[in-house]
Design a protein around this motif. Structure first.
Motif, short mmCIF file in Angstrom:
data_model
loop_
_atom_site.label_atom_id
_atom_site.label_comp_id
_atom_site.label_asym_id
_atom_site.label_seq_id
_atom_site.Cartn_x
_atom_site.Cartn_y
_atom_site.Cartn_z
N HIS B 10 0.86 -1.07 0.00
CA HIS B 10 -0.09 -0.11 -0.05
C HIS B 10 0.85 1.13 -0.02
O HIS B 10 2.01 1.34 0.60
CB HIS B 10 -0.87 0.06 1.21
CG HIS B 10 -1.79 -1.06 1.41
ND1 HIS B 10 -3.01 -1.15 0.66
CD2 HIS B 10 -1.68 -2.16 2.04
CE1 HIS B 10 -3.76 -2.34 1.03
NE2 HIS B 10 -2.81 -2.93 1.64
N LEU B 11 0.44 2.40 -0.78
CA LEU B 11 1.11 3.43 -0.67
C LEU B 11 0.04 4.83 -0.82
O LEU B 11 -0.59 4.70 -1.58
CB LEU B 11 2.25 3.48 -1.95
CG LEU B 11 2.80 4.81 -2.05
CD1 LEU B 11 3.84 4.99 -0.92
CD2 LEU B 11 3.76 4.80 -3.44
N GLU B 84 -6.62 11.08 -9.74
CA GLU B 84 -7.23 10.14 -10.75
C GLU B 84 -6.08 8.81 -10.99
O GLU B 84 -6.63 7.74 -11.61
CB GLU B 84 -7.60 10.53 -12.07
CG GLU B 84 -6.53 11.41 -12.57
CD GLU B 84 -6.71 12.62 -12.56
OE1 GLU B 84 -6.86 13.11 -11.31
OE2 GLU B 84 -6.33 13.72 -13.46
N ASP B 85 -4.79 9.24 -10.52
CA ASP B 85 -3.80 7.91 -10.65
C ASP B 85 -4.13 6.89 -9.66
O ASP B 85 -3.41 5.94 -9.73
CB ASP B 85 -2.52 8.63 -10.69
CG ASP B 85 -2.44 9.42 -11.95
OD1 ASP B 85 -1.75 10.28 -11.84
OD2 ASP B 85 -2.75 9.35 -12.93
N SER B 86 -4.87 7.10 -8.37
CA SER B 86 -5.33 6.26 -7.73
C SER B 86 -5.78 4.86 -8.22
O SER B 86 -6.62 4.85 -9.01
CB SER B 86 -6.07 6.67 -6.42
OG SER B 86 -5.54 7.89 -6.03
N ALA B 87 -4.96 3.79 -7.92
CA ALA B 87 -5.33 2.47 -8.52
C ALA B 87 -4.33 1.40 -7.99
O ALA B 87 -3.70 1.80 -7.27
CB ALA B 87 -5.26 2.42 -9.94
N HIS B 106 2.67 -13.97 -15.06
CA HIS B 106 2.60 -14.19 -13.77
C HIS B 106 2.55 -12.87 -13.12
O HIS B 106 3.55 -12.00 -13.13
CB HIS B 106 3.83 -14.91 -13.38
CG HIS B 106 3.95 -16.23 -13.87
ND1 HIS B 106 3.73 -17.53 -13.10
CD2 HIS B 106 4.34 -16.72 -15.12
CE1 HIS B 106 3.90 -18.43 -13.89
NE2 HIS B 106 4.03 -18.13 -14.90
N PHE B 107 1.46 -12.55 -12.48
CA PHE B 107 1.29 -11.40 -11.60
C PHE B 107 1.78 -11.28 -10.26
O PHE B 107 1.67 -12.25 -9.45
CB PHE B 107 -0.07 -10.93 -11.80
CG PHE B 107 -0.58 -10.61 -12.95
CD1 PHE B 107 -1.16 -11.31 -14.16
CD2 PHE B 107 -0.63 -9.00 -13.38
CE1 PHE B 107 -1.54 -11.08 -15.17
CE2 PHE B 107 -1.30 -8.76 -14.50
CZ PHE B 107 -1.51 -9.41 -15.53
N GLY B 108 2.10 -10.32 -9.80
CA GLY B 108 2.45 -9.83 -8.39
C GLY B 108 0.76 -9.44 -7.83
O GLY B 108 0.17 -9.30 -8.51
N ASN B 109 0.89 -9.31 -6.44
CA ASN B 109 -0.35 -8.86 -5.68
C ASN B 109 -0.74 -7.38 -5.82
O ASN B 109 -1.66 -7.16 -5.56
CB ASN B 109 -0.26 -9.29 -4.27
CG ASN B 109 -0.45 -10.93 -4.00
OD1 ASN B 109 -1.17 -11.59 -4.82
ND2 ASN B 109 0.26 -11.49 -3.30
N GLY B 110 0.44 -6.84 -6.35
CA GLY B 110 -0.01 -5.27 -6.77
C GLY B 110 0.52 -4.38 -5.63
O GLY B 110 0.53 -4.82 -4.42
N THR B 111 0.47 -2.95 -5.96
CA THR B 111 0.60 -2.11 -4.87
C THR B 111 -0.66 -1.18 -5.01
O THR B 111 -0.94 -0.68 -6.15
CB THR B 111 1.90 -1.05 -5.37
OG1 THR B 111 2.99 -1.87 -4.93
CG2 THR B 111 1.82 0.19 -4.35
N ARG B 112 -1.32 -0.92 -4.19
CA ARG B 112 -2.55 0.10 -3.85
C ARG B 112 -2.09 1.38 -3.71
O ARG B 112 -1.73 1.33 -2.68
CB ARG B 112 -3.85 -0.69 -2.87
CG ARG B 112 -4.95 0.04 -3.20
CD ARG B 112 -6.20 -0.63 -2.59
NE ARG B 112 -6.29 -2.08 -2.98
CZ ARG B 112 -6.87 -2.19 -4.27
NH1 ARG B 112 -7.54 -1.33 -4.96
NH2 ARG B 112 -6.93 -3.54 -4.62
N LEU B 113 -2.14 2.15 -4.67
CA LEU B 113 -1.88 3.33 -4.59
C LEU B 113 -3.00 4.31 -4.24
O LEU B 113 -4.08 4.51 -5.08
CB LEU B 113 -1.00 3.78 -6.05
CG LEU B 113 -0.51 5.45 -5.96
CD1 LEU B 113 0.50 5.55 -4.84
CD2 LEU B 113 -0.03 5.47 -7.33
#
Lengths: 112, 116
Positions: B10-11, B84-87, B106-113
């Motif tokens: 998270h960021l 609007e770049d929050s994603a 193969h995907f990572g779990n992502g960063t929620r920005l």
């Protein structure tokens, strides 16, 4: 450009069979993939079709008709854990290179 | 757990901040990707690196700057972002850039920005 259309939501009961359709428009088509994504999780690869016909992987099967620009994902013996979003994705060679573009996504809800 | 690791999970950042998202894979994959995903929407391709060279930039604004220091690492540098770049920003890798069965992503779990 490219476009891929899927139904937005599908609901089915546990143990049933469900089919999720995908229609696409693209040039430079290589193949059609399917990905599953649970809420808060990463998309995970399910299947890939480069040629016409049915590919079977356990409870999941995927079908492609290149002439109809159409494919589907078939899920059998549905389980609660199958509740997730399912995306078709087209691999195509475009002016920008070889890339994977995702469809609009189908949210599958499995009920008791 | 996935074989592609993304940090941070998270960021939250202000519009004047500079931050970086990091992605690492040790599967020997030679193609790496950044996707952006809004809630209830499909992942949208941003950048593709193939053999450590940028091969696709999907006309992403310059406030997003990708970097591939080596074949295992991929960074996304962020500067002067807009709300609007929050994603969810997803990193992925594949064996190569080809479209065959042997090259699923193969995907990572992502960063929620979140941009405030």
């Amino acid at each position: 450009g490219q476009s891929l259309e899927q139904p937005s939501e599908v609901t089915a009961v546990e143990g049933a069979i469900v089919q999720i359709n995908c229609t696409y428009q693209t040039s430079g088509f290589y193949g059609l993939s399917w990905y599953q994504q649970h809420d808060g999780g990463a998309p995970t690869f399910l299947s890939y079709n480069a040629l016409d016909g049915l590919e079977e992987t356990g409870r999941f099967s995927s079908f492609l008709s290149r002439s109809d620009s159409y494919g589907y994902l078939l899920l059998q013996e549905l389980q609660m854990k199958d509740s997730a979003s399912y995306f078709c994705a087209v691999r195509a060679l475009t002016g920008g290179g070889n890339k994977l573009t995702f469809g609009t996504g189908t949210q599958l809800k499995v009920e008791l | 757990d996935t074989e592609v690791t993304q940090t941070p999970k998270h960021l939250v950042m202000g519009m004047t901040n500079k931050k970086s998202l990091k992605c690492e894979q040790h599967m020997g994959h030679r193609a790496m990707y950044w996707y952006k995903q809004k809630a209830k929407k499909p992942p949208e391709l941003m950048f593709v690196y193939s053999y450590e060279k940028l091969s696709i930039n999907e006309s992403v604004p310059s406030r997003f700057s990708p970097e591939c220091p080596n074949s295992s690492l991929l960074n996304l540098h962020l500067h002067a972002l807009q709300p609007e770049d929050s994603a969810l920003y997803l990193c992925a890798s594949s064996q190569d850039e080809g479209g065959t069965y042997n090259s699923p992503l193969h995907f990572g779990n992502g960063t929620r920005l979140t941009v405030t």
